[in-house]
Design an enzyme around this catalytic site. Structure first.
Site, PDB file in Angstrom:
ATOM      1  N   TYR A 146       8.792 -25.436 -62.703  1.00 21.25           N
ATOM      2  CA  TYR A 146       8.300 -24.302 -63.476  1.00 21.25           C
ATOM      3  C   TYR A 146       8.299 -24.606 -64.978  1.00 21.25           C
ATOM      4  CZ  TYR A 146       8.241 -20.769 -59.763  1.00 21.25           C
ATOM      5  OH  TYR A 146       7.949 -20.024 -58.651  1.00 21.25           O
ATOM      6  N   ASP A 226      12.951 -28.326 -45.802  1.00 18.36           N
ATOM      7  CA  ASP A 226      12.083 -28.029 -44.651  1.00 18.36           C
ATOM      8  C   ASP A 226      12.914 -27.525 -43.472  1.00 18.36           C
ATOM      9  OD1 ASP A 226      13.186 -30.594 -44.572  1.00 18.36           O
ATOM     10  OD2 ASP A 226      11.417 -31.565 -43.709  1.00 18.36           O
ATOM     11  N   ASP A 250      12.079 -19.952 -54.784  1.00 18.40           N
ATOM     12  CA  ASP A 250      10.966 -19.002 -54.814  1.00 18.40           C
ATOM     13  C   ASP A 250      10.398 -18.840 -53.404  1.00 18.40           C
ATOM     14  OD1 ASP A 250       8.873 -17.378 -55.921  1.00 18.40           O
ATOM     15  OD2 ASP A 250       7.544 -19.115 -55.743  1.00 18.40           O
TER      16      ASP A 250
HETATM   17  C1  IPM Z   1       9.323 -14.458 -58.218  1.00 13.68           C
HETATM   18  C2  IPM Z   1       7.843 -14.494 -58.490  1.00 13.68           C
HETATM   19  C3  IPM Z   1       7.585 -15.289 -59.771  1.00 13.68           C
HETATM   20  C4  IPM Z   1       8.103 -16.696 -59.554  1.00 13.68           C
HETATM   21  C5  IPM Z   1       6.126 -15.304 -60.234  1.00 13.68           C
HETATM   22  C6  IPM Z   1       5.570 -13.925 -60.422  1.00 13.68           C
HETATM   23  C7  IPM Z   1       5.946 -16.130 -61.493  1.00 13.68           C
HETATM   24  O1  IPM Z   1       7.162 -15.037 -57.412  1.00 13.68           O
HETATM   25  O2  IPM Z   1      10.074 -13.934 -59.068  1.00 13.68           O
HETATM   26  O3  IPM Z   1       9.739 -14.939 -57.168  1.00 13.68           O
HETATM   27  O4  IPM Z   1       7.383 -17.552 -59.034  1.00 13.68           O
HETATM   28  O5  IPM Z   1       9.234 -16.962 -59.934  1.00 13.68           O
HETATM   29 MG    MG Z   2       8.384 -15.467 -55.716  1.00 14.02          MG
END
Ligand code: IPM
Ligand code: MG
Length: 359
Positions: A146, A226, A250
């Site tokens: 990220y 996985d 995520d």
């Molecule tokens: C989450 C969401 C976010 C992420 C998005 C909206 C950027 O999916 O908080 O899980 O990917 O972290």
């Molecule tokens: Mg998410």
């Protein structure tokens, strides 16, 4: 113990259904504070698409200052289809969320996964598998793909690249946080990585193996991501605390939400260097915006987490949980979990829970 506190809270409702569900969470929060004698100081800030529209910036400096000056941040959701469908948009609402996480140093995202007895049948998984499942995903939130740079496109636009980057310090602090939570629960920590393939995962695993002996009363095990994805669905009850890097977390937490039965039920807490933040794990749900149909429970339960983790006010958190459980048992629920029965509106569900607390 009954200490009256001043609770200074930054309210960032955001986009989509954010404002509607926030209204209900605030009503519930006010009711709890009135009952327990806490003074509530609420200040609103803008973030996401609405902030881009107003200022050109999805996380304006003023909003950041408000968060830094507050004791906790309650956050709704961000995102707008007009940006999702435009891959060339220069400024995106999600950048606001990511900058907010980074600038507030919110490195630990805690996503509890639980079941509600009255909703067991809502899960597409077999009841005997999910009944009693109760674990906590701890997702690293300010590193990995990220945030790693470089990220971008080649000059001809036909090649794209991201960088997955973790430092020892980042891995150590999230692991210590995960051990802390495991120590307060059933004393089992599962470290999820992809150490058979990627270098950052090998660093995670190496550091976890170094740290584990400092927590002799906690059982540590390791799973490849996985395999973890499969086991979460197949044996959800085998987990207690699971810790993993940003992108894996995520993905796994959306997956884990099917155990509970609806994405609309799961709250989260993000904690770190500065002010902690509490938000539902679902997004802005644009299709439901303004229709008064969105499930407010994840947002209301995020307020419960705020009392518990943000202020150490466990009884206040429990009051909210009790009211939420009662609403589920009574079938006072929104359409996503109504299951053929009567569907109540966002506001009706919120009002019922608030009144339960006021009783
Ligand atoms: C989450 C969401 C976010 C992420 C998005 C909206 C950027 O999916 O908080 O899980 O990917 O972290
Ligand atoms: Mg998410």
């Amino acid at each position: 113990m009954n200490i009256n506190m001043d609770l200074k809270i930054a309210v960032l409702a955001g986009d989509g259904i954010g404002p509607e569900i926030m209204e209900q969470a605030l009503a519930v929060t006010r009711a709890v504070c009135a009952k327990k004698g806490h003074k509530l100081l609420l200040k609103e800030g803008i973030v996401g698409a609405c902030a881009i529209d107003a200022t050109g910036d999805p996380y304006p400096e003023e909003t950041h200052r408000l968060c830094m000056e507050s004791d906790a941040v309650l956050f709704g959701a961000i995102g707008d289809p007009k940006y999702d469908n435009d891959p060339n948009a220069k400024v995106r609402p999600e950048q606001g969320l990511l900058r907010m996480r980074k600038q507030l140093g919110l490195y630990g995202n805690i996503r509890p996964v639980m079941t509600f007895p009255s909703l067991i049948h809502k899960s597409p998984l077999r009841a005997d598998l999910v009944e009693g499942a109760d674990f906590m995903c701890i997702r690293e939130l300010t590193g990995g793909l990220y945030f790693g740079r470089p990220q971008g496109r080649s000059e001809d636009g036909n090649t794209a690249f991201d960088t997955c980057l973790y430092t020892r310090e980042e891995v150590e602090r999230i692991l210590h946080l995960a051990y802390k939570f495991a120590g307060q629960r059933r004393k089992k920590l599962t470290v999820v990585d992809k150490a058979n393939v990627i270098a950052t995962s090998r660093l995670w695993r190496q550091i976890a193996q170094e740290i584990a002996p400092q927590y002799p009363d906690i059982e540590t095990d390791y799973l490849f991501v996985d395999n973890a994805a499969m086991r979460i669905i197949q044996w959800p009850k085998s987990f207690d605390v699971l810790v993993t890097e940003n992108l894996f977390g995520d993905i796994l937490t959306d997956e884990a939400s099917v155990i509970t039965g609806s994405l609309g039920l799961l709250p989260s807490a993000s904690i770190g260097v500065h002010t902690s933040l509490f938000e539902p794990i679902h997004g802005s749900y644009p299709q439901a915006t303004g229709k008064n149909i969105a499930n407010p429970l994840a947002m209301i339960l995020s307020a419960a987490l705020m009392f518990e983790y943000g202020f150490g006010l466990m009884e206040e958190g429990a009051m909210i949980r009790e009211a939420v459980n009662a609403s589920l048992e009574k079938g006072i629920v929104t359409e996503d979990i109504a299951d053929g029965g009567k569907a109540y509106s966002t506001r009706e569900v919120g009002n019922w829970i608030r009144e339960f607390i006021e009783r």
